[in-house]
Design a protein around this motif. Structure first.
Motif, PDB file in Angstrom:
ATOM      1  N   VAL A 110      16.399   1.614  -1.072  1.00 40.66           N
ATOM      2  CA  VAL A 110      15.415   0.737  -1.821  1.00 40.66           C
ATOM      3  C   VAL A 110      16.006  -0.502  -2.451  1.00 40.66           C
ATOM      4  CG1 VAL A 110      13.509   0.244  -3.147  1.00 40.66           C
ATOM      5  CG2 VAL A 110      13.833   2.439  -2.106  1.00 40.66           C
ATOM      6  N   ASP A 124      13.587  -8.113  -0.163  1.00 40.98           N
ATOM      7  CA  ASP A 124      12.195  -8.244  -0.272  1.00 40.98           C
ATOM      8  C   ASP A 124      11.950  -9.561  -1.302  1.00 40.98           C
ATOM      9  OD1 ASP A 124      12.945  -6.735  -2.662  1.00 40.98           O
ATOM     10  OD2 ASP A 124      11.746  -5.183  -2.123  1.00 40.98           O
ATOM     11  N   TYR A 148      11.055  -9.191  -4.467  1.00 42.56           N
ATOM     12  CA  TYR A 148      11.519  -8.669  -5.517  1.00 42.56           C
ATOM     13  C   TYR A 148      13.175  -9.229  -5.533  1.00 42.56           C
ATOM     14  CZ  TYR A 148      12.594  -6.052  -9.631  1.00 42.56           C
ATOM     15  OH  TYR A 148      13.328  -5.454 -10.875  1.00 42.56           O
ATOM     16  N   GLU A 151      13.126 -12.811  -6.215  1.00 38.80           N
ATOM     17  CA  GLU A 151      13.092 -13.293  -7.645  1.00 38.80           C
ATOM     18  C   GLU A 151      14.002 -13.120  -8.382  1.00 38.80           C
ATOM     19  OE1 GLU A 151       9.366 -10.916  -8.256  1.00 38.80           O
ATOM     20  OE2 GLU A 151       8.192 -12.286  -6.988  1.00 38.80           O
ATOM     21  N   TYR A 211      15.930 -15.622 -10.703  1.00 34.84           N
ATOM     22  CA  TYR A 211      16.104 -15.426 -12.378  1.00 34.84           C
ATOM     23  C   TYR A 211      17.663 -15.851 -12.568  1.00 34.84           C
ATOM     24  CZ  TYR A 211      16.083 -12.837 -16.728  1.00 34.84           C
ATOM     25  OH  TYR A 211      16.140 -13.005 -17.973  1.00 34.84           O
ATOM     26  N   ILE A 271      14.384  10.702 -12.363  1.00 41.43           N
ATOM     27  CA  ILE A 271      13.911  10.525 -10.902  1.00 41.43           C
ATOM     28  C   ILE A 271      12.342   9.622 -11.177  1.00 41.43           C
ATOM     29  CG2 ILE A 271      12.651  11.417  -8.893  1.00 41.43           C
ATOM     30  CD1 ILE A 271      14.950  13.818  -9.117  1.00 41.43           C
ATOM     31  N   ILE A 302      13.558   6.020 -12.163  1.00 40.84           N
ATOM     32  CA  ILE A 302      13.918   5.259 -10.856  1.00 40.84           C
ATOM     33  C   ILE A 302      12.911   4.831 -10.379  1.00 40.84           C
ATOM     34  CG2 ILE A 302      15.385   5.578  -8.835  1.00 40.84           C
ATOM     35  CD1 ILE A 302      17.501   7.497 -10.352  1.00 40.84           C
ATOM     36  N   TYR A 334      11.095   2.096 -11.653  1.00 39.02           N
ATOM     37  CA  TYR A 334      12.003   0.900 -11.848  1.00 39.02           C
ATOM     38  C   TYR A 334      11.924   0.328 -10.404  1.00 39.02           C
ATOM     39  CZ  TYR A 334      16.361  -1.619 -11.010  1.00 39.02           C
ATOM     40  OH  TYR A 334      17.097  -2.689 -10.847  1.00 39.02           O
ATOM     41  N   PHE A 335      11.665   1.023  -9.272  1.00 41.49           N
ATOM     42  CA  PHE A 335      11.504   0.434  -8.045  1.00 41.49           C
ATOM     43  C   PHE A 335      10.425   0.229  -7.575  1.00 41.49           C
ATOM     44  CE2 PHE A 335      16.063   2.405  -7.481  1.00 41.49           C
ATOM     45  CZ  PHE A 335      16.558   0.968  -7.024  1.00 41.49           C
ATOM     46  N   PRO A 340       8.068  -1.921  -7.768  1.00 41.96           N
ATOM     47  CA  PRO A 340       7.715  -3.370  -7.220  1.00 41.96           C
ATOM     48  C   PRO A 340       8.411  -3.582  -5.838  1.00 41.96           C
ATOM     49  CG  PRO A 340       8.670  -3.599  -9.526  1.00 41.96           C
ATOM     50  CD  PRO A 340       9.098  -2.353  -9.040  1.00 41.96           C
ATOM     51  N   ARG A 341       9.343  -2.746  -5.390  1.00 39.55           N
ATOM     52  CA  ARG A 341      10.227  -2.852  -4.432  1.00 39.55           C
ATOM     53  C   ARG A 341       9.597  -2.172  -3.073  1.00 39.55           C
ATOM     54  NH1 ARG A 341      16.051  -4.464  -5.465  1.00 39.55           N
ATOM     55  NH2 ARG A 341      15.708  -5.604  -3.417  1.00 39.55           N
ATOM     56  N   THR A 342      10.010  -2.867  -1.897  1.00 43.58           N
ATOM     57  CA  THR A 342       9.495  -2.137  -0.431  1.00 43.58           C
ATOM     58  C   THR A 342      10.223  -1.050  -0.575  1.00 43.58           C
ATOM     59  OG1 THR A 342       9.484  -4.495  -0.049  1.00 43.58           O
ATOM     60  CG2 THR A 342       9.243  -2.910   1.714  1.00 43.58           C
ATOM     61  N   PRO A 343       9.826   0.029  -0.185  1.00 45.15           N
ATOM     62  CA  PRO A 343       8.567   0.566   0.480  1.00 45.15           C
ATOM     63  C   PRO A 343       7.609   0.784  -0.723  1.00 45.15           C
ATOM     64  CG  PRO A 343       9.918   2.141   0.865  1.00 45.15           C
ATOM     65  CD  PRO A 343      10.928   1.341   0.316  1.00 45.15           C
ATOM     66  N   LEU A 344       8.214   1.255  -1.835  1.00 47.09           N
ATOM     67  CA  LEU A 344       7.442   1.664  -2.991  1.00 47.09           C
ATOM     68  C   LEU A 344       6.181   1.032  -3.419  1.00 47.09           C
ATOM     69  CD1 LEU A 344      10.229   3.503  -5.182  1.00 47.09           C
ATOM     70  CD2 LEU A 344       8.678   4.474  -3.668  1.00 47.09           C
ATOM     71  N   HIS A 379       6.558  -8.435 -10.440  1.00 46.28           N
ATOM     72  CA  HIS A 379       7.652  -9.392 -10.339  1.00 46.28           C
ATOM     73  C   HIS A 379       8.667  -9.399 -11.258  1.00 46.28           C
ATOM     74  CE1 HIS A 379       4.980 -11.397  -7.258  1.00 46.28           C
ATOM     75  NE2 HIS A 379       3.965 -10.999  -7.971  1.00 46.28           N
ATOM     76  N   TYR A 380       9.921  -9.841 -10.985  1.00 51.56           N
ATOM     77  CA  TYR A 380      11.084  -9.860 -11.688  1.00 51.56           C
ATOM     78  C   TYR A 380      11.074 -10.875 -12.482  1.00 51.56           C
ATOM     79  CZ  TYR A 380      15.901  -9.493 -12.731  1.00 51.56           C
ATOM     80  OH  TYR A 380      17.464  -9.129 -13.217  1.00 51.56           O
ATOM     81  N   PRO A 381      11.374 -10.885 -13.946  1.00 52.14           N
ATOM     82  CA  PRO A 381      11.664  -9.755 -14.576  1.00 52.14           C
ATOM     83  C   PRO A 381      10.572  -9.124 -15.345  1.00 52.14           C
ATOM     84  CG  PRO A 381      12.270 -11.869 -15.991  1.00 52.14           C
ATOM     85  CD  PRO A 381      11.527 -12.070 -14.581  1.00 52.14           C
ATOM     86  N   ASN A 433       8.333  -6.917 -14.564  1.00 47.74           N
ATOM     87  CA  ASN A 433       8.324  -5.587 -14.473  1.00 47.74           C
ATOM     88  C   ASN A 433       8.919  -4.654 -15.468  1.00 47.74           C
ATOM     89  OD1 ASN A 433      10.742  -6.542 -13.066  1.00 47.74           O
ATOM     90  ND2 ASN A 433      10.973  -4.286 -12.479  1.00 47.74           N
ATOM     91  N   PHE A 434      10.002  -5.226 -15.956  1.00 46.28           N
ATOM     92  CA  PHE A 434      10.671  -4.608 -17.182  1.00 46.28           C
ATOM     93  C   PHE A 434       9.843  -4.478 -18.523  1.00 46.28           C
ATOM     94  CE2 PHE A 434      14.170  -5.690 -14.486  1.00 46.28           C
ATOM     95  CZ  PHE A 434      14.715  -4.438 -14.289  1.00 46.28           C
ATOM     96  N   GLU A 489      17.771  -5.619 -16.985  1.00 52.40           N
ATOM     97  CA  GLU A 489      18.068  -4.116 -16.525  1.00 52.40           C
ATOM     98  C   GLU A 489      18.454  -3.424 -17.791  1.00 52.40           C
ATOM     99  OE1 GLU A 489      18.998  -6.729 -14.936  1.00 52.40           O
ATOM    100  OE2 GLU A 489      18.134  -6.413 -12.685  1.00 52.40           O
TER     101      GLU A 489
END
Lengths: 280, 292
Positions: free
Chosen positions: A18, A23, A25, A28, A32, B41, B44, B47-48, B50-54, B72-74, B76-77, B257
């Protein structure tokens, strides 16, 4: 235990897969990181060496070239111009902004921002005439963009800050004429609605209360049933009460607000104001 | 006062027993390691998210409840601590309840000098899964809602225009005081429910009796030792709470991160240090007090 270990390894592998994707993200994240580099210069422009500027400009340029279709490429391009401006390399900034005009020629909003930043660079250099030339260009060429709508007021406010009341009054009058012309050219449209509101704002600045009321009345007649006009009615009532000292008109306007927009969040304020007016 | 003095030898004995349990039977760690792995898990996955495919699964949920920007980054943190806390709530109820029951069953076998049988311990906990699930759900929900009600109450109080509460400013109430209140709530709720699982697994009590029995044990018999055995290990978690308090500073001073690192450390501390110590020491305290 083996099953658990296998599950953990599988999860890590999945996470790795992943994480490798390119993508939105990931884009972005790259932007950043580039922005963080630029931030060092923005925070302390005089202490950062020229090499650092070139490095960051390089990073942002590569980013914009790598993802030309992405919205962040536009931000990166503007970051470059702002970096040059903050480092007082105005010619380079203007050159870069000129390239943006052709690069993003299809987007009026982006072009208006590029011209505005060009004007800003002159303004920082204390070359107001050249800056004004750019701002007038926005009024002429991109009048319906957000920047285009706000620029006449920006010019008038410049004179206000610089304590030039005569020029300020002229600028506000020019702004009002500009907004009237816009509203006439695009009747019943959203930009015309914004133009009327901005014209009312200009009249307020020059304390021409009767014309503010007239403009508000035009908005109420033209946009009744099309747009929520509760805020306009409240502003009008406040104006009648505070500036024109016409309590009767203020009451009538507040009652109209409550009647026409019973579900508005402003009803509470309007009711309280009505009560206050009743007590006086 | 007399209860406190008599608590010290009891606590010493419990600590010694707990240490011996872990030293002689590392298998006792297994349920906690499994839970830490499951939590990791979940972290993780969050954390993932916002990313494809999640993003296809988590995107609509995050968008609906918290807004587009948290995909969107950052940004999502900023949401990650909340997502982790919610996932911990769900995982503790679904898996944690079963694994805690299993750990208590193992501790009971060790205390009775029986050979540790992980399968048997798991089976005895699985038999009582619904009851374990209910206990942990009630306990977690009670904590979650109490904390939420107090925070919301304070927020509404200050939003109403009050500038001070008990001579203290909003920044103090919404910051360090709220953290202390949350800590005290967590301490008392966990302490009140802590004997419910030993009573269920070891004492073979029914659900309601195990909960009421836990309250009785805590409030009437073991108040001070329980508060010490639960509260002291919980103090280790304070640095994580403080670090999570303002993610914006961490993101700005270090890197986004870093939040992930802090949350992972939080899992290690809570699931591999605090939970084993609290669960096994209170189970030992229960066994020792029952023997007396």
């Amino acid at each position: 235990m083996k099953r658990i270990t296998a599950l953990i390894i599988l999860s890590c592998f999945f996470a790795f897969l992943v994480g490798c994707g390119s993508d939105q993200y990931a884009i972005e994240k790259q932007y950043y990181q580039a922005q963080k580099q630029a931030e060092k210069i923005f925070k302390n422009p005089h202490a950062s060496p020229p090499k650092e500027l070139e490095k960051v400009v390089g990073i942002l340029n590569n980013f914009a070239k790598k993802y030309p279709q992405n919205n962040l490429a536009v931000s990166a391009d503007f970051d470059i111009a702002r970096l040059y401006i903050i480092k007082e390399e105005y010619d380079k900034a203007r050159m870069h902004l000129k390239t943006l005009l052709s690069k993003y020629s299809k987007s009026e909003a982006i072009c208006s921002e590029a011209v505005f930043l060009t004007g800003n660079s002159y303004q920082i250099e204390d070359k107001w005439d050249l800056a004004l030339e750019q701002f007038k260009k926005i009024m002429r060429e991109y009048p319906l963009t957000l920047r285009g709508l706000n620029i006449p007021i920006y010019i008038a406010q410049y004179y206000k800050i610089k304590y030039q009341p005569d020029k300020m009054l002229v600028a506000y009058q020019e702004a009002i004429n500009h907004y009237q012309a816009l509203a006439d050219k695009h009747p019943d449209s959203p930009p015309a609605y914004n133009a009327y509101l901005l014209a009312a704002q200009c009249y307020m600045e020059i304390k021409d209360w009767q014309n503010v009321i007239n403009t508000f009345n035009t908005i109420l007649e033209t946009y009744k049933g099309k747009v929520n006009l509760d805020a306009v009615l409240l502003d009008m009532a406040l104006l009648y009460n505070r500036e024109l000292k016409d309590k009767l008109k203020a009451k009538e306007t507040l009652e109209r607000l409550i009647k026409d927009y019973p579900r508005s969040r402003l009803v509470k304020t309007a009711t309280a104001l009505l009560k206050e007016l009743g007590n006086k | 006062m007399s209860q406190q003095i008599s608590s010290i030898p009891l606590i010493k004995k419990v600590c010694k027993t707990t240490l011996q349990f872990f030293k002689n039977n590392p298998a006792l760690f297994l349920p906690f390691i499994i839970f830490a792995a499951v939590e990791s898990i979940a972290l993780i996955l969050c954390y993932f998210a916002p990313r494809t495919p999640l993003i296809f699964i988590f995107g609509p949920i995050i968008r609906t409840f918290w807004g587009e920007r948290f995909l969107h980054y950052p940004f999502n943190f900023f949401l990650l601590p909340k997502l982790t806390s919610l996932s911990r709530f769900a995982l503790s109820t679904i898996f944690g309840s079963l694994l805690t029951g299993m750990a208590v069953a193992i501790a009971f076998d060790i205390y009775n000098k029986k050979e540790v049988n992980l399968k048997a311990s798991f089976k005895s906990a699985a038999k009582k899964y619904i009851d374990l699930f209910t206990i942990v759900f009630i306990f977690s929900a009670l904590f979650y809602f109490l904390v939420k009600i107090i925070a919301e109450g304070l927020l509404q109080y200050f939003l109403a225009g009050h500038s001070k509460l008990l001579f203290l400013k909003p920044a103090l109430w919404m910051g360090p005081i709220l953290l202390c209140i949350n800590f005290i709530i967590a301490l008392f709720i966990q302490s009140a429910f802590i004997y419910a699982i030993p009573l269920l697994i070891i004492g073979k009590e029914k659900l309601i009796h195990s909960i009421t029995g836990s309250f009785r044990l805590f409030f009437k018999k073991l108040l001070i030792p329980t508060l010490i055995l639960v509260g002291l290990p919980m103090l280790i978690y304070i640095p994580i709470v403080l670090l999570n308090y303002n993610p914006a500073i961490l993101i700005d001073k270090f890197f986004p991160e870093f939040i992930l690192v802090v949350l992972f450390l939080g899992i290690v501390i809570s699931s591999l240090i605090i939970d084993p110590i609290v669960t096994i020491s209170t189970a030992s305290l229960y066994l020792i007090s029952e023997q007396k």
